[in-house]
Scaffold this motif. Structure first.
Motif, short mmCIF file in Angstrom:
data_model
loop_
_atom_site.label_atom_id
_atom_site.label_comp_id
_atom_site.label_asym_id
_atom_site.label_seq_id
_atom_site.Cartn_x
_atom_site.Cartn_y
_atom_site.Cartn_z
N PRO A 238 45.28 -16.78 -6.75
CA PRO A 238 44.35 -17.75 -7.35
C PRO A 238 44.76 -19.17 -6.99
CG PRO A 238 45.84 -16.86 -9.00
CD PRO A 238 46.10 -16.08 -7.75
N TRP A 239 43.79 -20.02 -6.70
CA TRP A 239 44.12 -21.41 -6.39
C TRP A 239 44.28 -22.24 -7.67
CZ3 TRP A 239 39.83 -18.86 -4.56
CH2 TRP A 239 38.63 -19.09 -5.24
N ILE A 240 44.10 -21.61 -8.81
CA ILE A 240 44.38 -22.28 -10.09
C ILE A 240 45.88 -22.44 -10.27
CG2 ILE A 240 44.21 -21.96 -12.59
CD1 ILE A 240 41.48 -20.69 -12.13
N ASN A 241 46.67 -21.62 -9.58
CA ASN A 241 48.14 -21.70 -9.66
C ASN A 241 48.75 -21.54 -8.27
OD1 ASN A 241 47.31 -20.03 -12.42
ND2 ASN A 241 48.83 -21.63 -12.76
N SER A 272 46.54 -27.76 -3.20
CA SER A 272 46.17 -28.39 -4.47
C SER A 272 45.19 -29.52 -4.16
CB SER A 272 47.41 -28.93 -5.17
OG SER A 272 47.08 -29.55 -6.39
N GLY A 374 45.29 -30.54 -12.69
CA GLY A 374 45.67 -29.20 -13.12
C GLY A 374 46.27 -29.14 -14.51
N MET A 377 43.73 -27.80 -17.05
CA MET A 377 43.58 -26.34 -17.05
C MET A 377 44.79 -25.68 -17.69
SD MET A 377 40.77 -25.05 -16.03
CE MET A 377 41.30 -23.38 -15.73
N THR A 416 51.49 -26.92 -11.97
CA THR A 416 50.02 -26.91 -11.94
C THR A 416 49.45 -27.33 -10.59
OG1 THR A 416 49.94 -29.18 -12.77
CG2 THR A 416 49.93 -27.40 -14.40
N LEU A 419 42.08 -28.88 -9.07
CA LEU A 419 40.94 -28.06 -8.67
C LEU A 419 39.79 -28.94 -8.18
CD1 LEU A 419 40.90 -25.70 -11.78
CD2 LEU A 419 42.03 -25.32 -9.60
N HIS A 424 34.74 -26.10 -9.28
CA HIS A 424 35.14 -25.65 -10.62
C HIS A 424 33.95 -25.63 -11.58
CE1 HIS A 424 37.84 -24.70 -13.83
NE2 HIS A 424 37.58 -25.81 -14.49
#
Length: 577
Positions: A238-241, A272, A374, A377, A416, A419, A424
């Motif tokens: 995941p590009w969230i992390n 990121s 980040g 989130m 983090t 995004l 998003h």
């Protein structure tokens, strides 16, 4: 100076018991009168939540329970024993003996539980509100209850009081320093920030960055076996992390384990987001996945790859497969593995509570440069487990002034990523709010309508039984949309520990069933439980489908084929902030 005779005498236990009874009886009489008045005068206006009979009855019950609690405090020998539910005994916040052995703190603890229980029951009793609003009320009430725990305040926490006396206040000064440091960086610290270094003692599996775009870097890991599977494996995290959740310390690294099993492993390391990525949409992430697949195919001269998609990257992998199917290019992916990934968001859990017009407008306001910081989130995910990821650290590190313990997984959790806000927002609206991905043709990539029912790629779907981000039932729904052969595995634990569970650790368990069934409950009812990690089950499934191997030479060695090494793994993008 006043005479001793001017000092009022301390009331005796008998006096306190008497006046407690008087107050309790007075409150009970008033409540009973109010209920009787409602019966006798039906024309009186009823205000829901205030003067309706159900609310009055709940108030009466609350005060009666309060009086019982006072009675146990003032006359423990003569009062009936407290009937506490089993889960309270397991509540880690109140494990210290002082909470049970000291009458004052035992009363504080039980008072807290009493108020919390009645507050939460009051929320459940609210009628006539939209289901989403009801869920938001539940969520807010639970977080309020957790925030108001007596463990979070110095004056009502016996351990903090004792520590303050023992250290002469040094714990509070140290805790204040911890709190100010967290305020300065804008997020709660969970672990010793100096204990881990990306590329030093985490994310250390040897490899090379062999390809780079404005969205991702492609890492090719060095083989450790004489032969490797002909079909390579590409992992989409995941590009969230950061990607290194799958490459923590060597003994916990999924990447190292996969390489040691004889797989040719590639990892996508997402960038990121910064101001240059303000135009990035979902199309760009799907295009990036296809670009990575094609780059690997061309490098190794193979027809297709095995692909893993974790969480949101698994959602995107499903869209990628649908797009490839529409282009008659499905053979580019020989198998797809989904780690805790959702495509049907009808029951997507508490994250749906953050998807309404006000929340979406707030995200826009917080992203003036085209990307969402980040840390916002991270705060959202922390709220989903506030007791463990917020208030636990308020108590231990702000009040008790304890040192942060080194924990690689929590270090990753706090590392983090930003995004792209355009993507998003569309992710939250198109998927979480409107659930368009499971509606054939409702979403398009590069102008091509997506239809998950056209996907016949063999799939391995893993869910976490205690997952609070991608609930197991929601992940299981993926099996109802794909049309190829599917193996579904329910793993013990949650969104992270349920995935990162190396066999050597001997932790948790997983459930399998050759018949997927029509519901998750039906699957579980006929499932076989196996102790330990599900990773061996996955590698057996993968190799059974495609057992062919080739020597681990030439282009199978990072940087030795047509793609030259750009730099050593873990690369630059994983370190960028």
């Amino acid at each position: 100076m006043a005479d001793d005779s001017d000092t009022p005498p301390i009331p005796s236990l008998e006096d306190m018991q008497h006046w407690t009874w008087v107050m309790g009886r007075a409150q009970q009489m008033m409540l009973e009168h109010g209920l009787q008045t409602l019966d006798d005068t039906p024309a009186l206006p009823t205000i829901p939540g205030f003067t309706d009979k159900a609310t009055m009855a709940r108030a009466q019950e609350f005060w009666l329970d309060s009086m019982k609690l006072w009675q146990r405090f003032l006359d423990p020998a003569g009062a009936p024993a407290a009937d506490e539910p089993p889960e309270r005994a397991k509540d880690r916040r109140f494990q210290a003996p002082q909470w049970h052995e000291n009458p004052v703190f035992d009363w504080i603890r039980q008072s807290y539980f009493l108020i919390a229980d009645h507050l939460l029951r009051g929320v459940e009793a609210i009628e006539g509100v939209d289901p989403l609003q009801k869920e938001q009320l539940r969520f807010a009430a639970r977080n309020f209850v957790d925030a108001m725990s007596p463990t979070n305040f110095p004056a009502t926490n016996p351990q903090v009081l004792e520590k303050t006396i023992e250290t002469r206040g040094e714990n509070l000064l140290k805790g204040l320093a911890n709190m100010l440091a967290d305020l300065g960086k804008g997020q709660v610290t969970h672990t010793d920030s100096d204990a881990f270094e990306v590329g030093g003692n985490i994310a250390t599996t040897p490899g090379k960055v062999v390809h780079r775009t404005r969205v991702y870097e492609l890492i090719h890991y060095a083989p450790t076996t004489e032969t490797v599977t002909t079909t390579p494996l590409v992992i989409f995290p995941p590009w969230i992390n950061r990607f290194y959740i799958l490459d923590l310390r060597p003994e916990k690294s999924f990447v190292k384990w996969a390489v040691d099993q004889g797989l040719s492993v590639f990892m996508v390391s997402w960038k990121s987001a910064d101001a240059s990525m303000g135009d990035v949409t979902w199309d760009d992430y799907v295009a990036a996945q296809i670009d990575a697949i094609d780059t690997i195919r061309d490098l190794l001269g193979v027809e297709g790859v095995h692909a893993i998609g974790y969480c949101v990257a698994g959602t995107t992998l499903a869209a990628t497969l649908a797009l490839l199917a529409a282009r008659d290019e499905a053979a580019k992916v020989k198998s797809a593995t989904f780690f805790t990934a959702q495509v049907d968001f009808a029951r997507a859990g508490e994250l749906k509570l953050f998807v309404d017009d006000d929340q979406l407008k707030l995200i826009e306001r917080l992203s003036p440069d085209g990307f969402l910081d980040g840390r916002y989130m991270a705060a959202t995910f922390n709220l989903l487990r506030g007791r463990d990821l917020i208030w636990n650290y308020v108590t231990n590190n702000y009040l008790l002034g304890q040192d942060y313990m080194p924990f690689d997984l929590l270090h990753w959790n706090g590392d983090t990523t930003n995004l792209p806000v355009k993507w998003h927002l569309s992710y939250l609206t198109d998927l979480y709010r409107d659930n368009l991905l499971v509606q054939p043709g409702a979403l398009r990539i590069a102008g091509i309508p997506l239809d998950l029912t056209t996907i016949h790629t063999p799939a391995y779907v893993q869910a976490g039984r205690e997952d609070h981000i991608a609930p197991a039932e929601s992940v299981w729904n993926l099996t109802q949309h794909l049309k190829g052969p599917i193996r579904f595995v329910l793993a013990g634990s949650g969104h992270i520990a349920g995935v990162v569970n190396p066999p050597a650790a001997g932790k948790y368990q997983y459930w399998t069933n050759d018949t997927i069934g029509d519901t998750l409950s039906e699957f579980v009812a006929g499932a076989t439980e196996t102790k330990g990690s599900w990773w061996p089950d996955w590698i057996d499934w993968l190799k059974a489908r495609d057992p062919e191997t080739v020597p681990a030479t030439g282009a199978r060695v990072p940087g030795k084929g047509k793609l030259k090494a750009i730099e050593d793994a873990p690369g630059s993008y994983v370190r960028a902030h």
